[in-house]
Structures are given as C-alpha cells and as structure tokens.
Design a protein around this motif. Structure first.
Motif, PDB file in Angstrom:
ATOM      1  N   SER A 155      16.788  52.405  18.960  1.00 39.88           N
ATOM      2  CA  SER A 155      15.827  51.453  18.402  1.00 39.88           C
ATOM      3  C   SER A 155      16.426  50.060  18.363  1.00 39.88           C
ATOM      4  O   SER A 155      17.626  49.899  18.128  1.00 39.88           O
ATOM      5  N   ARG A 162      10.107  49.657  21.437  1.00 39.32           N
ATOM      6  CA  ARG A 162      11.299  50.237  20.813  1.00 39.32           C
ATOM      7  C   ARG A 162      11.939  49.263  19.830  1.00 39.32           C
ATOM      8  O   ARG A 162      12.917  49.591  19.169  1.00 39.32           O
ATOM      9  N   GLY A 163      11.409  48.032  19.751  1.00 39.99           N
ATOM     10  CA  GLY A 163      11.874  47.078  18.753  1.00 39.99           C
ATOM     11  C   GLY A 163      12.897  46.079  19.233  1.00 39.99           C
ATOM     12  O   GLY A 163      13.598  45.471  18.419  1.00 39.99           O
ATOM     13  N   LYS A 222      12.408  46.740  15.168  1.00 39.77           N
ATOM     14  CA  LYS A 222      11.868  47.998  14.653  1.00 39.77           C
ATOM     15  C   LYS A 222      12.661  48.462  13.431  1.00 39.77           C
ATOM     16  O   LYS A 222      12.083  48.907  12.437  1.00 39.77           O
ATOM     17  N   ARG A 232      19.336  54.635  13.538  1.00 42.39           N
ATOM     18  CA  ARG A 232      18.317  54.079  14.421  1.00 42.39           C
ATOM     19  C   ARG A 232      18.918  53.505  15.700  1.00 42.39           C
ATOM     20  O   ARG A 232      18.339  53.623  16.769  1.00 42.39           O
TER      21      ARG A 232
END
Length: 161
Positions: A77, A140-141, A81, A72
């Motif tokens: 990310s 996108r976190g 997220k 991720r």
C-alpha cells in the motif's frame, strides 16, 4: 442494549474485554473506544479503561501506528491509502506523519515493485496500458510522483532487477 453502570465491577469487566482484544492485535484509541461502546459500556467506563490501559502501556497509539504502517507497506500500500486508513481509525495527523517518516520506505521503489509484480518486468509502452497501470497504483494509494517514477524509471535503476 442497556448500558452497564460505571461501577468498579463494570470497569474491571471492560478492562478484561479490552485486554483480550489487545492480546490479538494493536488498536488505535478510538477503535478500542468504539468496541467498548458497542459492548454497551458508558463513556465514564470507557475513559477509565482507556486511561488505565495507556498507563499500563497496553494501549499505545504510536506503537499501533508503527505496526499498522509496516503491515500496510508489506502489503504494497502507498502512503495516501495508509494515511486515509489511519485517519479513519481516528489517529492524529502528526502521529501519522511521524509513523510514515519513521517507516523509512522509498515509496517510489515500492510502487515500482508492486507494478512489476502485477504487470511484469517490461514497462508499458502504449499510453492506454500506462494509464491502466497508473490507475492501479493510484488505487493502491501511491502519490502521482511515485506512480510516475514506477512507470518511467528503469527497474534496474531502482535496484529491482
């Protein structure tokens, strides 16, 4: 679907199924249990299979978290997220914390890099554009401090140029 009985034959078939899944990618324990359940295996069979796979080292939740976090991060990310996705897969919060800490990622720098790839090198001057980019990074976190750093700090200071 009729539930296969919890005989040794059923455990062996379920184990073979689970090993085929694990040969393709890592799974969280809960994810694998759900896949076995959807296949129709009972709770006793599922628990026997999961215990056996953990004993053999084929199923390792901390290894799953390590691979998941790294993949991720490589996709750009942010930690919020990543955490949410792992929680959704039934991973323990302490294991998630450890996985994110061991990833040794500067999320502010990652957010700046993601922003730069998406919007170019020039930082936003207009408030409206700054808000748009902030929303993008939040989706996108990335946490608020990561977003703030990505938008306000010169990319050269973060070593991105």
């Amino acid at each position: 679907m009729a539930e296969p009985n919890d005989s040794q034959d059923s455990v062996d078939k379920a184990t073979a199924f689970a090993v085929r899944l694990l040969s393709r990618r890592e799974y969280a324990r809960q994810e694998l249990a759900q896949r076995l359940s959807r296949k129709g295996y009972g709770s006793e069979t599922r628990e026997a299979v999961l215990a056996r796979l953990e004993e053999l080292g084929y199923l390792d939740e901390s290894r799953f978290v390590e691979h998941f976090v790294r993949s991720r991060i490589d996709r750009g990310s942010g930690p919020l997220k990543i955490r949410a996705e792992l929680m959704q897969r039934g991973v323990d919060g302490a294991l998630i914390d450890r996985g994110l800490a061991e990833a040794d990622c500067d999320f502010s720098r990652l957010a700046a890099s993601v922003r730069q790839r998406r919007f170019g090198e020039e930082r936003p001057a207009a408030l409206e554009e700054k808000a748009r980019q902030a929303r993008f990074l939040a989706q996108r976190g990335f946490a608020a401090d990561h977003v703030r750093t990505a938008l306000d700090v010169d990319p050269a200071e973060l070593g991105l140029e």
